[in-house]
Write a protein that holds these residues in place. Structure first.
Motif, PDB file in Angstrom:
ATOM      1  N   ASP A 102      15.749   6.849 -11.229  1.00 42.14           N
ATOM      2  CA  ASP A 102      15.716   8.176 -10.486  1.00 42.14           C
ATOM      3  C   ASP A 102      14.894   8.357  -9.681  1.00 42.14           C
ATOM      4  O   ASP A 102      14.752   9.360  -8.804  1.00 42.14           O
ATOM      5  N   ASN A 103      13.541   7.502  -9.537  1.00 40.71           N
ATOM      6  CA  ASN A 103      13.014   7.486  -8.174  1.00 40.71           C
ATOM      7  C   ASN A 103      13.029   7.115  -6.792  1.00 40.71           C
ATOM      8  O   ASN A 103      13.326   7.636  -6.111  1.00 40.71           O
TER       9      ASN A 103
ATOM     10  N   SER B 192      13.396   3.662 -20.833  1.00 41.65           N
ATOM     11  CA  SER B 192      13.093   4.872 -20.370  1.00 41.65           C
ATOM     12  C   SER B 192      12.204   4.530 -19.048  1.00 41.65           C
ATOM     13  O   SER B 192      11.812   5.229 -18.294  1.00 41.65           O
TER      14      SER B 192
ATOM     15  N   LYS C 135      13.454   5.636 -15.092  1.00 40.25           N
ATOM     16  CA  LYS C 135      12.143   6.396 -14.639  1.00 40.25           C
ATOM     17  C   LYS C 135      12.395   5.847 -13.174  1.00 40.25           C
ATOM     18  O   LYS C 135      12.250   6.570 -11.883  1.00 40.25           O
TER      19      LYS C 135
END
Length: 142
Positions: free
Chosen positions: A135-136, A128, A132
């Motif tokens: 994704d950034n 997770s 994240k």
């Protein structure tokens, strides 16, 4: 050919599938050796998927990965240096790298359930965090 984001999202989907399978077996009491070996394969798959994502990002940015005996660790360091992941996440992934090396070069009967537990129990949270951060990073790609 798929663009960088499509390739990475496909890899993320595969990691998610492995995590779903890991969830199905992680809480089994008194795991037989064959189950431990399967869990070991899942943990190796999770690491390999994250590594593949980092390799794709570095390649996309034209950042070479040194061709050395320590290239796996070098890859994590480069990913931190280029702000794809944090140092904390790289350190956590490093524990799975260490396991991947052991798993690839040892016999399955040497697996110790107690030593696997932290990796098993932390895999979803680590992924997770990793997802994240990736994704950034992908938001910064045109």
């Amino acid at each position: 050919m798929a663009n960088i984001k499509e390739k990475i999202y496909a890899e993320m989907e595969n990691i998610t599938k492995v995590l779903i399978e890991l969830e199905k077996v992680k809480d089994r009491p008194n795991k037989e050796l064959v189950v431990l070996v399967g869990i070991g394969a899942y943990l190796q798959n999770i690491y390999t998927g994250m590594e593949n994502i980092l390799k794709q990002l570095l390649s996309y940015k034209g950042i070479p990965i040194p061709d050395t005996a320590t290239w796996h660790k070098d890859l994590l360091n480069l990913a931190v240096k280029h702000d794809f992941i944090t140092k904390e996440t790289a350190d956590k992934i490093g524990r799975y790298l260490f396991f991947r090396h052991f798993f690839a070069h040892a016999y399955g009967f040497l697996l110790d359930e107690a030593k696997l537990e932290p990796l098993i129990n932390n895999a979803s949270d680590l992924y997770s965090e990793f997802k994240k951060e990736i994704d950034n990073s992908l938001m910064r790609i045109e």
